[in-house]
Design a protein around this motif. Structure first.
Motif, PDB file in Angstrom:
ATOM      1  N   CYS A 191      10.175  -0.121   6.107  1.00  0.00           N
ATOM      2  CA  CYS A 191      10.774  -1.124   6.996  1.00  0.00           C
ATOM      3  C   CYS A 191      10.042  -2.447   6.792  1.00  0.00           C
ATOM      4  O   CYS A 191       8.849  -2.555   7.104  1.00  0.00           O
ATOM      5  CB  CYS A 191      10.672  -0.681   8.451  1.00  0.00           C
ATOM      6  SG  CYS A 191      11.402  -1.863   9.617  1.00  0.00           S
ATOM      7  N   THR A 213       2.692   5.583  14.665  1.00  0.00           N
ATOM      8  CA  THR A 213       3.742   5.656  15.677  1.00  0.00           C
ATOM      9  C   THR A 213       4.558   6.910  15.434  1.00  0.00           C
ATOM     10  O   THR A 213       5.013   7.166  14.318  1.00  0.00           O
ATOM     11  CB  THR A 213       4.670   4.433  15.594  1.00  0.00           C
ATOM     12  OG1 THR A 213       3.908   3.252  15.845  1.00  0.00           O
ATOM     13  CG2 THR A 213       5.789   4.530  16.617  1.00  0.00           C
ATOM     14  N   ARG A 224       7.950   8.950  16.606  1.00  0.00           N
ATOM     15  CA  ARG A 224       9.242   8.757  17.263  1.00  0.00           C
ATOM     16  C   ARG A 224      10.026  10.061  17.244  1.00  0.00           C
ATOM     17  O   ARG A 224      10.340  10.596  16.189  1.00  0.00           O
ATOM     18  CB  ARG A 224      10.049   7.671  16.535  1.00  0.00           C
ATOM     19  CG  ARG A 224       9.530   6.250  16.730  1.00  0.00           C
ATOM     20  CD  ARG A 224       9.926   5.707  18.094  1.00  0.00           C
ATOM     21  NE  ARG A 224       9.490   4.328  18.264  1.00  0.00           N
ATOM     22  CZ  ARG A 224      10.207   3.264  17.930  1.00  0.00           C
ATOM     23  NH1 ARG A 224      11.397   3.413  17.378  1.00  0.00           N
ATOM     24  NH2 ARG A 224       9.736   2.059  18.132  1.00  0.00           N
ATOM     25  N   LEU A 227      10.565  -5.196   8.393  1.00  0.00           N
ATOM     26  CA  LEU A 227      10.668  -6.037   9.591  1.00  0.00           C
ATOM     27  C   LEU A 227       9.310  -6.134  10.301  1.00  0.00           C
ATOM     28  O   LEU A 227       8.448  -5.266  10.141  1.00  0.00           O
ATOM     29  CB  LEU A 227      11.718  -5.459  10.542  1.00  0.00           C
ATOM     30  CG  LEU A 227      13.118  -5.274   9.932  1.00  0.00           C
ATOM     31  CD1 LEU A 227      14.060  -4.643  10.947  1.00  0.00           C
ATOM     32  CD2 LEU A 227      13.666  -6.612   9.445  1.00  0.00           C
ATOM     33  N   PRO A 228       9.090  -7.170  11.092  1.00  0.00           N
ATOM     34  CA  PRO A 228       7.800  -7.347  11.771  1.00  0.00           C
ATOM     35  C   PRO A 228       7.542  -6.319  12.870  1.00  0.00           C
ATOM     36  O   PRO A 228       6.406  -6.152  13.301  1.00  0.00           O
ATOM     37  CB  PRO A 228       7.882  -8.760  12.339  1.00  0.00           C
ATOM     38  CG  PRO A 228       9.339  -9.051  12.447  1.00  0.00           C
ATOM     39  CD  PRO A 228       9.994  -8.326  11.317  1.00  0.00           C
ATOM     40  N   SER A 229       8.580  -5.618  13.330  1.00  0.00           N
ATOM     41  CA  SER A 229       8.406  -4.572  14.329  1.00  0.00           C
ATOM     42  C   SER A 229       9.190  -3.341  13.899  1.00  0.00           C
ATOM     43  O   SER A 229      10.047  -3.419  13.019  1.00  0.00           O
ATOM     44  CB  SER A 229       8.892  -5.048  15.705  1.00  0.00           C
ATOM     45  OG  SER A 229      10.258  -5.425  15.646  1.00  0.00           O
ATOM     46  N   ILE A 230       8.888  -2.213  14.519  1.00  0.00           N
ATOM     47  CA  ILE A 230       9.506  -0.948  14.107  1.00  0.00           C
ATOM     48  C   ILE A 230      10.912  -0.858  14.678  1.00  0.00           C
ATOM     49  O   ILE A 230      11.107  -0.796  15.900  1.00  0.00           O
ATOM     50  CB  ILE A 230       8.666   0.245  14.571  1.00  0.00           C
ATOM     51  CG1 ILE A 230       7.298   0.226  13.889  1.00  0.00           C
ATOM     52  CG2 ILE A 230       9.393   1.559  14.286  1.00  0.00           C
ATOM     53  CD1 ILE A 230       6.355   1.293  14.393  1.00  0.00           C
ATOM     54  N   ILE A 231      11.891  -0.878  13.817  1.00  0.00           N
ATOM     55  CA  ILE A 231      13.289  -0.656  14.177  1.00  0.00           C
ATOM     56  C   ILE A 231      13.811   0.429  13.238  1.00  0.00           C
ATOM     57  O   ILE A 231      13.841   0.243  12.020  1.00  0.00           O
ATOM     58  CB  ILE A 231      14.126  -1.944  14.024  1.00  0.00           C
ATOM     59  CG1 ILE A 231      13.572  -3.036  14.952  1.00  0.00           C
ATOM     60  CG2 ILE A 231      15.588  -1.677  14.336  1.00  0.00           C
ATOM     61  CD1 ILE A 231      14.270  -4.363  14.807  1.00  0.00           C
ATOM     62  N   PRO A 236       1.017   2.229  10.433  1.00  0.00           N
ATOM     63  CA  PRO A 236       0.926   0.826  10.850  1.00  0.00           C
ATOM     64  C   PRO A 236       1.424  -0.074   9.729  1.00  0.00           C
ATOM     65  O   PRO A 236       1.531   0.335   8.571  1.00  0.00           O
ATOM     66  CB  PRO A 236      -0.571   0.631  11.111  1.00  0.00           C
ATOM     67  CG  PRO A 236      -1.232   1.690  10.294  1.00  0.00           C
ATOM     68  CD  PRO A 236      -0.311   2.854  10.300  1.00  0.00           C
ATOM     69  N   ARG A 237       1.734  -1.303  10.060  1.00  0.00           N
ATOM     70  CA  ARG A 237       2.218  -2.257   9.077  1.00  0.00           C
ATOM     71  C   ARG A 237       1.093  -2.564   8.094  1.00  0.00           C
ATOM     72  O   ARG A 237      -0.019  -2.913   8.481  1.00  0.00           O
ATOM     73  CB  ARG A 237       2.673  -3.534   9.780  1.00  0.00           C
ATOM     74  CG  ARG A 237       3.297  -4.572   8.863  1.00  0.00           C
ATOM     75  CD  ARG A 237       3.826  -5.745   9.685  1.00  0.00           C
ATOM     76  NE  ARG A 237       4.350  -6.794   8.834  1.00  0.00           N
ATOM     77  CZ  ARG A 237       5.583  -6.814   8.347  1.00  0.00           C
ATOM     78  NH1 ARG A 237       6.407  -5.819   8.631  1.00  0.00           N
ATOM     79  NH2 ARG A 237       5.992  -7.805   7.578  1.00  0.00           N
TER      80      ARG A 237
END
Length: 344
Positions: free
Chosen positions: A329, A231, A233, A331-335, A298-299
């Motif tokens: 991070c 990803t 950004r 967390l389960p999603s990218i923040i 990716p996670r």
């Protein structure tokens, strides 16, 4: 704890070019008197306001009892010739001086000068007699204690790898070797020549840990800014600088990172070299700084004692070196606000 060793060199910081510096060593003194002068040597070819190393032309044995002083005499035409540290002083140790016929301290003479003189001695370990005999060259049978070690040589399987030009450099890294058995040797270098090597056999059997994820970006199209599963950004969303007299797709656009192939630009760029292969991930400077650009993996699941490794460099230091930060991070999603930085 240094009894039995010998002082082989002194280092100090001279600060005035119009001064003659004479290094001195005294033994047999007390806390208030230096004792007997046992060595005197004029220091030459000095660099002002920097540490200077002076190899003594004779080893000075460190006595088992009694005090030992080392320092230097200043015969100066002006200035403040003796370099000091930032303090605070170690009273009666690092700030001693001989003034008006008696030993005193810098703080006694001037209470505001709470410093120590910038000077240090090196306690050389002396070679045993048997080793000394093996290290003689031709008809030179002087004892090794009369020689100053000036450095070391490192060998692998009889082939010279490196010459270490300092007796205080004790490490050398031989990287990138395949698994095998090697014989390493180290020799000392003195004014009389080179010793026989001390050797050790090393069996290298390095097993790489499990590789969870890697990418060299060679598989992605040239100049794309979309590279799943990564990803990208672009948090600053600003136009970017291009390269003078060079064109490539996307040049000048707002972007975070781009798969940059210097051999595919118009004209091709020969002054930019990827770490490996033909491509790299490049982040171009925003025309309205600062950059706030992210490349996010990716996670993945990391095990115990995991590590993240990557190669990065600034293209130029003309506008200041670039900076990277690594964050994780959970967390389960990218923040973006959820990243915890693990580097400066």
């Amino acid at each position: 704890p240094y009894a039995g060793r010998s002082i082989s060199r002194l280092e100090f910081i001279p600060t005035y070019g119009g001064c003659t510096y004479t290094l001195k060593v005294w033994t047999g003194g007390s806390a208030t008197d230096a004792g007997t002068l046992v060595h005197s040597q004029v220091a030459t070819n000095l660099v002002m306001n920097e540490w200077n190393t002076v190899l003594l032309n004779a080893y000075i044995p460190i006595p088992a009892t009694g005090d030992l002083y080392y320092g230097y005499e200043c015969n100066t035409t002006g200035g403040s010739p003796a370099g000091c540290d930032a303090g605070p002083q170690i009273e009666g140790k690092g700030n001693m001086l001989y003034f008006n016929g008696a030993w005193t301290t810098l703080a006694v003479l001037a209470p505001t000068l709470t410093y120590n003189y910038a000077i240090r001695a090196f306690a050389q370990i002396t070679a045993p007699a048997a080793e000394s005999a093996l290290m003689t060259l031709a008809s030179d049978v002087r004892d090794r204690t009369d020689r100053v070690i000036t450095g070391y040589k490192v060998y692998r399987d009889g082939v010279l790898l490196a010459t270490l030009p300092d007796e205080e450099i004790f490490t050398y890294t031989d990287a990138g070797l395949p698994n095998a058995t090697y014989t390493y040797g180290v020799t000392s270098v003195t004014s009389a020549g080179e010793s026989i090597p001390a050797t050790i056999i090393v069996e290298l059997n390095f097993q790489l840990a499990e590789l969870v994820m890697s990418d060299d970006f060679e598989a992605y199209p040239d100049f794309t800014t979309i590279i799943p599963p990564w990803t990208l950004r672009d948090q600053d969303n600003q136009p970017t600088y291009g390269i003078t007299d060079v064109t490539f797709p996307g040049s000048g656009n707002p972007m975070a990172y781009i798969v940059f192939n210097p051999s595919a630009t118009t004209p091709p760029i020969t002054s930019v070299t990827p770490h490996g292969g033909a491509k790299m991930m490049a982040s171009f400077a925003a025309t309205t700084p600062p950059n706030n650009d992210w490349i996010i993996s990716p996670r993945i699941q990391l095990g115990t004692d995991s590590s993240i490794k990557f190669f990065a460099r600034s293209h130029t230091s003309q506008y200041g070196l670039e900076r990277f930060r690594v964050g994780v991070c959970p967390l389960p999603s990218i923040i973006i606000q959820g990243f915890q930085y693990v580097t400066g």
